[in-house]
Design a protein around this motif. Structure first.
Motif, PDB file in Angstrom:
ATOM      1  N   TYR A 130      42.290   0.005  37.903  1.00 35.99           N
ATOM      2  CA  TYR A 130      42.012   1.427  38.087  1.00 35.99           C
ATOM      3  C   TYR A 130      40.644   1.744  37.489  1.00 35.99           C
ATOM      4  O   TYR A 130      40.354   1.395  36.338  1.00 35.99           O
ATOM      5  N   SER A 131      39.785   2.410  38.291  1.00 37.69           N
ATOM      6  CA  SER A 131      38.415   2.706  37.865  1.00 37.69           C
ATOM      7  C   SER A 131      38.175   4.207  37.866  1.00 37.69           C
ATOM      8  O   SER A 131      38.941   4.989  38.433  1.00 37.69           O
ATOM      9  N   ASN A 132      37.042   4.603  37.262  1.00 40.56           N
ATOM     10  CA  ASN A 132      36.698   6.011  37.138  1.00 40.56           C
ATOM     11  C   ASN A 132      36.327   6.620  38.479  1.00 40.56           C
ATOM     12  O   ASN A 132      35.630   6.002  39.284  1.00 40.56           O
ATOM     13  N   GLU A 133      36.788   7.840  38.691  1.00 39.11           N
ATOM     14  CA  GLU A 133      36.369   8.563  39.894  1.00 39.11           C
ATOM     15  C   GLU A 133      34.941   9.057  39.723  1.00 39.11           C
ATOM     16  O   GLU A 133      34.109   8.912  40.623  1.00 39.11           O
ATOM     17  N   GLY A 134      34.650   9.635  38.577  1.00 43.28           N
ATOM     18  CA  GLY A 134      33.298  10.079  38.285  1.00 43.28           C
ATOM     19  C   GLY A 134      32.518   8.999  37.565  1.00 43.28           C
ATOM     20  O   GLY A 134      33.047   7.954  37.180  1.00 43.28           O
ATOM     21  N   THR A 135      31.238   9.207  37.375  1.00 43.46           N
ATOM     22  CA  THR A 135      30.385   8.250  36.693  1.00 43.46           C
ATOM     23  C   THR A 135      29.945   8.799  35.344  1.00 43.46           C
ATOM     24  O   THR A 135      29.933  10.004  35.123  1.00 43.46           O
ATOM     25  N   PHE A 136      29.603   7.846  34.459  1.00 40.00           N
ATOM     26  CA  PHE A 136      28.953   8.231  33.207  1.00 40.00           C
ATOM     27  C   PHE A 136      27.462   7.987  33.419  1.00 40.00           C
ATOM     28  O   PHE A 136      27.044   6.879  33.774  1.00 40.00           O
TER      29      PHE A 136
END
Length: 842
Positions: free
Chosen positions: A524-530
């Motif tokens: 599972y990965s981030n929908e938004g970015t940093f």
């Protein structure tokens, strides 16, 4: 150390080669220009009036006119020559045919007399042999009334041949006196071959053309043409019409054209690579074109007058050379390109198991037990439970965890003077920070490190200045794709001043945005970015180079007695570096370094290498050197900046390393087993840090490559436990310190297996004490009843030196004594070492 000498040598080799070619071209051209030029055509084959003047390319024929006067004709090409009437004085005369036209008649003699006659042609006087029968071979018969001597190719007069009575009758008769017949002016062919040609219909002036029509005649023609068509260097002067001369001269022109075009292009500000390409195209085009033209003229016309050319000075410029020059210009316009540099990023990441843990249970199946490695290789979520027990189990841990890692900025790798500032302009679901510094934007050639921290192990990817939709579409893995809590990132940007000076452009300056997403072990990965935002200064770099690293490291020890050391210096930008034994200005430093000068020569650590050899090293002292550098060697002087302070570099002089002792040496080592433990040991002193070293051992007879490092070393005392069977052994011990000082000691020892219990060698009353002496070190006990007791249950005797053992003298008891050595060898359980019965003396 890895050096780049091969690259530097290659550059010098190319330069020396170009100089050599230039000098060779000038010398060759000067040789030809400086030689004597003679205005005689190589085609006429007439030089100084000797017999040598009649060679291939001319045809001799004799005929009588209506008045019976014999005429001698020399024609350049009998097929093109047209006989025409001429008004000449009576008597013998000679005509010359050039370019199909008869030249003015030249008188030979008034009458048929013997001796020499002279004639003048093209302002030169030639000796002509008169027609005479004197000395002729009479085999010519009645068909001939005049004999004429033939001119051989070597420049000497040959045998006589017949001159026919009737004009135009040049038929070769059977009674020809010479075995060789002159044909096409001095070219000798076998008589029989000539007869075959004549028999096939070849007569007089059309001999060459008629002979070519038959197979035999073709052979005759080929013999004539191939026998003497080439120009020989030792037989012809170098003239304006000489093909070999023009070939050498035009190649010299091509060499000069290469260097002239290159220098002109460089003076015009062209890129060196582009200037070199243009020079090769133009010089090559002219050289190839002129060479083809000259060789074509040489082999198609027998080296005759060089056709299709422009006379320039004393040599001819072929039209095809001019055409080649034009094609070279066209080729350069199409193919001459400046070197372009493109940044290519590649990574080599370790293999990682698949996300999740759907295959974890496969590890629990089969006849072999599951291990931690097997379990974790089936998925990132797999974990071995109950390790070390009989109930080990591979299971998907946190199977229901569907949350991606939470990303925050990490201060750990951030350099001093930099900080994170929350970025309020970032729109959800993205979030991020700005990287700021007291100087505003990041200076060029600055390595910026920053990082992220996760709340759970995750692997991360990034994209620069381009936001993607999901984790899978991002291009660049971070931390080699490993699952970690903390990840470090690196940014590096070159200087605009340097890149522009080298004729290409590397992106620099402006604002940068780095987008990051991470993925959990369950996939599972981030929908938004940093997002990290920062800016890079777009002004030219006005800072001096900084020395980031040295090899050997600063403060490194050197070997005892060493007087020089090869050193690599690594700077943060292309630089020119120097060194000195004293702290002084850059321009005063005498020691030089061989440095990378182009921005493209950056290494994998984003550094630029300089190489040098430091001299004047001393033992047992700190050898200090001072380094200073000046930026951008390829830039104009006003755009370069030098260090105002020196980088102090130290190499520590040392003493010789000493091995104080090594053991075991010269002794016998016993044990009670087949394999006996032996401890190798050594003690070191002096050297670097008073003897701190690493020691190695090997069998004395094996090569030096067999040395093995001690288990306990890197200090002053060193040891290694080994196991040996019975026998004698020779070993070498080698110790080396950090400065490269080494010492070697050889040891010898014997290993003996001892399986026998100690023997009581003597028993007696010693001052009212029962005393026994054993043959080896041992401990002894006794019992007053019998020998069937256990050794541990016996009464210990008092031991001195582990050899002498005593107890009280008691005449009322028997002593059942057992002794055991250090290898635990003792008598059988129902036996004793000795039974002693004290008694009173009489």
């Amino acid at each position: 150390m890895i050096r780049k000498d091969s690259k530097k040598i290659e550059k010098k080799t190319i330069s020396l080669f170009e100089i050599f070619v230039l000098v060779a071209g000038i010398v060759a051209f000067a040789y030809f220009v400086g030689d004597e030029f003679k205005v005689v055509s190589a085609a006429s084959n007439l030089d100084d009036g000797s017999c040598e003047g009649i060679k291939s390319g001319s045809f001799r024929a004799d005929y009588k006119d209506a008045g019976g006067i014999i005429h001698k004709v020399v024609m350049d090409d009998p097929r093109n020559c047209v006989r025409s009437a001429s008004s000449c004085p009576s008597g013998m005369y000679q005509q010359y045919c050039r370019n199909g036209e008869w030249e003015t008649c030249t008188c030979i003699t008034e009458k048929k007399t013997t001796g020499k006659a002279t004639c003048t042609y093209l302002s030169k006087t030639f000796n002509i042999d008169d027609k005479t029968t004197e000395g002729c071979d009479k085999k010519c018969g009645s068909n001939c009334d005049v004999c004429e001597r033939s001119c051989l190719n070597g420049g000497k007069w040959g045998n006589c041949i017949c001159t026919t009575k009737t004009a135009g009758d040049t038929t070769a008769k059977d009674d020809i006196s010479s075995s060789l017949l002159p044909f096409l002016g001095g070219t000798l062919i076998p008589k029989e071959t000539a007869k075959q040609a004549v028999a096939a219909g070849a007569t007089g002036e059309n001999l060459a053309t008629t002979a070519a029509a038959t197979e035999t005649g073709k052979q005759v023609a080929e013999q004539v043409i191939t026998g003497e068509t080439g120009l020989a260097w030792d037989k012809f002067a170098f003239t304006a019409n000489n093909a070999w001369f023009n070939l050498a001269a035009n190649l010299a022109v091509a060499v000069g054209l290469y260097f002239g075009v290159k220098q002109l292009a460089l003076l015009s500000g062209w890129n060196p690579q582009l200037a070199d390409q243009a020079a090769w195209w133009l010089a090559g085009g002219y050289g190839v074109g002129s060479t083809i033209a000259i060789l074509g003229s040489l082999f198609t016309e027998g080296g005759a007058i060089l056709g299709g050319s422009i006379s320039v000075g004393v040599f001819a410029v072929p039209w095809l050379g001019i055409v080649g020059l034009g094609l070279g210009i066209l080729g350069c316009l199409l193919f001459c390109k400046e070197a372009k540099y493109q940044q290519i990023t590649f990574t080599c990441n370790p293999w990682q198991p698949a996300t999740g843990g759907a295959d974890c249970q496969k590890c629990n199946q089969g006849q072999f037990p599951c291990t931690s490695y097997k379990c974790q290789s089936l998925g990132q979520g797999c974990e071995l439970l109950n390790p070390g027990t009989n109930t080990e189990l591979c299971d998907w841990v946190n199977k229901n965890d569907i949350a991606p890692p939470t990303i925050t900025s990490w201060n750990g790798p951030l350099p001093d003077g930099y900080s994170y500032t929350p970025d309020t302009a970032t729109l959800p679901p993205d979030k991020g920070v700005k990287i700021t510094t007291t100087g505003g934007c990041i200076p060029p050639f600055t390595k910026l490190t920053y990082g992220i921290s996760l709340d759970k192990p995750g692997r991360c990817r990034m994209e620069v200045n381009s936001r993607t939709d999901d984790y899978a579409s991002m291009s660049f893995p971070i931390s080699n794709g490993l699952y970690k809590y903390n990840h470090t990132l690196l940014a590096f940007h070159g200087g605009t001043s340097e890149s522009e000076a080298e004729g290409f452009n590397i992106p620099n300056g402006g604002n940068y945005e780095v987008y990051i997403r991470c993925e959990s072990r369950n996939g599972y990965s981030n929908e938004g970015t940093f997002v990290f935002k920062y800016c890079v200064d777009d002004e030219p770099d006005r800072t001096a180079p900084e020395i980031m690293l040295t090899d050997p490291l600063n403060g490194w020890p050197i070997k005892f007695g060493q007087i020089s050391e090869d050193v690599n210096v690594y700077t943060d930008k292309p630089a020119e570096c120097r060194w000195s034994h004293s702290d002084e200005d850059f321009d005063l430093m005498a020691g030089t370094m061989d440095c990378d000068q182009s921005i493209t020569e950056v290494n994998a650590n984003l550094l630029y290498q300089c190489q040098t050899t430091l001299t004047g090293l001393l033992d047992s002292v700190d050898n200090k050197f001072y380094f200073r550098c000046k930026s951008y060697p390829l830039n104009p002087e006003e755009e370069r900046y030098k260090n105002e302070e020196s980088y102090v570099y130290t190499l520590v002089g040392t003493r010789a390393l000493v091995i104080d002792w090594a053991k075991p040496d010269g002794i016998t080592i016993k044990g009670a087993t087949d394999s006996v433990q032996v401890t190798l040991g050594a003690h070191t002193s002096a050297g670097y840090k008073d003897g701190k070293a690493i020691c190695y051992f090997k069998e004395a007879t094996k090569p030096d490559t067999s040395y093995v490092q001690f288990a306990n070393t890197n200090t002053f005392e060193h040891s290694q436990d080994l196991w040996f069977t019975e026998g004698g052994y020779d070993y070498s011990i080698r110790c080396c310190d950090l400065g490269g000082n080494c010492a070697v000691e050889d040891i010898s020892f014997i290993v003996d297996t001892d399986r026998d219990a100690p023997i009581v060698a003597r028993v007696y009353n010693d001052n009212k004490k029962l005393k026994i002496i054993t043959n080896e070190e041992a401990e002894c006990v006794y019992d007053l009843n019998d020998c069937t007791y256990n050794f541990e249950d016996g009464v210990a005797m008092t031991t001195t030196n582990k050899i002498e053992h005593t107890t009280d003298w008691n005449t009322n008891s028997d002593f059942y004594i057992k002794c055991k050595d250090k290898f635990a060898n003792e008598p059988f359980p129902n036996e004793c070492s000795i039974i002693a019965r004290p008694f009173s003396g009489y």
